[in-house]
Design an enzyme around this catalytic site. Structure first.
Site, PDB file in Angstrom:
ATOM      1  N   ASN A  13       0.837  -1.214   0.000  1.00 20.70           N
ATOM      2  CA  ASN A  13       0.000   0.000   0.000  1.00 20.70           C
ATOM      3  C   ASN A  13       0.867   1.258   0.000  1.00 20.70           C
ATOM      4  O   ASN A  13       0.533   2.248  -0.658  1.00 20.70           O
ATOM      5  CB  ASN A  13      -0.947  -0.002   1.203  1.00 20.70           C
ATOM      6  CG  ASN A  13      -2.161  -0.868   0.966  1.00 20.70           C
ATOM      7  OD1 ASN A  13      -3.057  -0.512   0.214  1.00 20.70           O
ATOM      8  ND2 ASN A  13      -2.192  -2.043   1.585  1.00 20.70           N
ATOM      9  N   MET A  89       1.631  -2.179  12.261  1.00 22.47           N
ATOM     10  CA  MET A  89       0.994  -3.185  13.103  1.00 22.47           C
ATOM     11  C   MET A  89       0.905  -2.798  14.581  1.00 22.47           C
ATOM     12  O   MET A  89       0.697  -3.658  15.428  1.00 22.47           O
ATOM     13  CB  MET A  89       1.735  -4.523  12.963  1.00 22.47           C
ATOM     14  CG  MET A  89       1.703  -5.090  11.554  1.00 22.47           C
ATOM     15  SD  MET A  89       0.035  -5.225  10.876  1.00 22.47           S
ATOM     16  CE  MET A  89      -0.533  -6.655  11.797  1.00 22.47           C
ATOM     17  N   ASN A 106      -5.882   5.131   7.826  1.00 27.72           N
ATOM     18  CA  ASN A 106      -5.455   3.738   7.832  1.00 27.72           C
ATOM     19  C   ASN A 106      -6.252   2.973   6.784  1.00 27.72           C
ATOM     20  O   ASN A 106      -7.366   3.369   6.437  1.00 27.72           O
ATOM     21  CB  ASN A 106      -5.726   3.129   9.214  1.00 27.72           C
ATOM     22  CG  ASN A 106      -5.298   1.677   9.311  1.00 27.72           C
ATOM     23  OD1 ASN A 106      -4.212   1.301   8.839  1.00 27.72           O
ATOM     24  ND2 ASN A 106      -6.138   0.849   9.913  1.00 27.72           N
ATOM     25  N   HIS A 108      -7.769  -0.927   6.169  1.00 27.51           N
ATOM     26  CA  HIS A 108      -8.036  -2.163   6.903  1.00 27.51           C
ATOM     27  C   HIS A 108      -8.721  -3.152   5.954  1.00 27.51           C
ATOM     28  O   HIS A 108      -9.639  -2.767   5.222  1.00 27.51           O
ATOM     29  CB  HIS A 108      -8.949  -1.850   8.100  1.00 27.51           C
ATOM     30  CG  HIS A 108      -9.251  -3.055   8.932  1.00 27.51           C
ATOM     31  ND1 HIS A 108      -8.357  -3.542   9.856  1.00 27.51           N
ATOM     32  CD2 HIS A 108     -10.316  -3.879   8.955  1.00 27.51           C
ATOM     33  CE1 HIS A 108      -8.872  -4.622  10.428  1.00 27.51           C
ATOM     34  NE2 HIS A 108     -10.063  -4.846   9.900  1.00 27.51           N
ATOM     35  N   GLU A 141      -8.685   7.070  18.737  1.00 25.55           N
ATOM     36  CA  GLU A 141      -7.974   6.361  19.810  1.00 25.55           C
ATOM     37  C   GLU A 141      -8.417   4.905  19.950  1.00 25.55           C
ATOM     38  O   GLU A 141      -7.829   4.163  20.720  1.00 25.55           O
ATOM     39  CB  GLU A 141      -8.146   7.124  21.123  1.00 25.55           C
ATOM     40  CG  GLU A 141      -7.413   8.455  21.052  1.00 25.55           C
ATOM     41  CD  GLU A 141      -7.577   9.318  22.274  1.00 25.55           C
ATOM     42  OE1 GLU A 141      -7.968   8.778  23.324  1.00 25.55           O
ATOM     43  OE2 GLU A 141      -7.325  10.527  22.167  1.00 25.55           O
ATOM     44  N   ASP A 144      -9.317   0.488  14.820  1.00 23.71           N
ATOM     45  CA  ASP A 144     -10.049   0.390  13.544  1.00 23.71           C
ATOM     46  C   ASP A 144     -11.446   1.010  13.651  1.00 23.71           C
ATOM     47  O   ASP A 144     -12.431   0.434  13.154  1.00 23.71           O
ATOM     48  CB  ASP A 144     -10.161  -1.092  13.117  1.00 23.71           C
ATOM     49  CG  ASP A 144      -8.785  -1.716  12.897  1.00 23.71           C
ATOM     50  OD1 ASP A 144      -7.884  -1.000  12.455  1.00 23.71           O
ATOM     51  OD2 ASP A 144      -8.629  -2.920  13.177  1.00 23.71           O
TER      52      ASP A 144
HETATM   53  C1  GRF Z   1      -3.044  -4.735   4.203  1.00 28.90           C
HETATM   54  O1  GRF Z   1      -3.932  -5.802   4.017  1.00 28.90           O
HETATM   55  C2  GRF Z   1      -3.702  -3.635   5.005  1.00 28.90           C
HETATM   56  O2  GRF Z   1      -5.062  -3.512   4.764  1.00 28.90           O
HETATM   57  C3  GRF Z   1      -3.468  -4.085   6.427  1.00 28.90           C
HETATM   58  O3  GRF Z   1      -2.178  -4.655   6.414  1.00 28.90           O
HETATM   59  C4  GRF Z   1      -1.869  -5.123   5.097  1.00 28.90           C
HETATM   60  C5  GRF Z   1      -0.613  -4.439   4.713  1.00 28.90           C
HETATM   61  O4  GRF Z   1      -0.135  -4.860   3.463  1.00 28.90           O
HETATM   62  N1  GRF Z   1      -3.605  -2.978   7.339  1.00 28.90           N
HETATM   63  P1  GRF Z   1       1.034  -4.028   2.771  1.00 28.90           P
HETATM   64  O5  GRF Z   1       2.182  -3.965   3.776  1.00 28.90           O
HETATM   65  O6  GRF Z   1       0.511  -2.676   2.430  1.00 28.90           O
HETATM   66  O7  GRF Z   1       1.416  -4.824   1.554  1.00 28.90           O
END
Ligand code: GRF
Length: 209
Positions: A13, A89, A106, A108, A141, A144
């Site tokens: 991403n 993470m 973010n 998700h 805060e 998700d």
């Molecule tokens: C993606 O599925 C995103 O939605 C989630 O973590 C994953 C990250 O993938 N939060 P990348 O590191 O962007 O390839």
């Protein structure tokens, strides 16, 4: 707009956002730094290949607040105005959120508010949903939980495993994230409580031609 991206892993991403900024699809913007909490994150090399500065800020047994203070300092010192979490993470501390109100987004891999947290594709399969997808949202805060900006639906197929579903959702994530960030940097996203709205800029309003 100066953008900072936080990653912990693969960074696909992040790459989608960086490439969209470079191509002008996300206009008038610059990705000024990619920060990872993991030195081994594969995305770091991908950022460097694209000429983006990278910084590793490991947790090193510190509290979340102490760790986040370092990250916030790096972001502020570069004048970052929008922070994109891309597979980052760790939960952000309240101090981090307060330092960048409505400026952290973010992505998700589920249709929130269904399946927040981790292992969400397996959760979706185990629950038996027929449709899942991805959500781009502002970060508050809670986990998700902030106002939703964009969502894209993806069909769950009978033979899906967590891996096949994750791959099909990921294909949709990149374009969805780019579109959400494009709307934000062009000043079109308005937040009202839990809801967001896309304002149509005057020059493209219906009937203006
Ligand atoms: C993606 O599925 C995103 O939605 C989630 O973590 C994953 C990250 O993938 N939060 P990348 O590191 O962007 O390839």
């Amino acid at each position: 707009m100066k953008i900072g991206i936080l990653i912990s892993g693969r960074g696909s991403n992040m790459v989608a956002l960086v490439d969209a900024v470079k191509s002008g699809e996300i206009p008038d913007s610059e990705v000024v730094v990619v920060i990872s909490d993991k030195a081994a994150a594969a995305g770091l090399e991908k950022a460097r290949e694209r000429g983006i500065e990278t910084v590793v800020i490991g947790r090193n047994n510190r509290s979340r607040t102490e760790h986040d203070e370092d990250i916030v300092r790096e972001l502020l010192s570069r004048g970052v105005e929008l922070i994109c979490l891309a597979g980052y993470m760790r939960l952000l501390s309240p101090d981090f959120i307060r330092a960048f109100p409505n400026k952290v987004v973010n992505i998700h891999p589920s249709l929130l508010p269904s399946f927040p947290g981790l292992n969400v594709q397996q959760q979706a399969i185990d629950h038996g949903v027929k449709i899942s997808g991805c959500t781009v949202h502002f970060v508050d805060e809670n986990l998700d939980a902030g106002p939703i900006i964009l969502q894209k639906a993806v069909e769950v197929k009978d033979g899906d495993t967590a891996e096949t579903l994750a791959a099909r959702i990921l294909e949709q994530e990149h374009g969805t994230y780019v579109e959400a960030v494009r709307q934000i940097v062009t000043g079109r996203v308005r937040i009202e409580g839990r809801r967001t709205f896309f304002d149509t800029p005057a020059e493209t309003a219906v009937g203006k031609r």
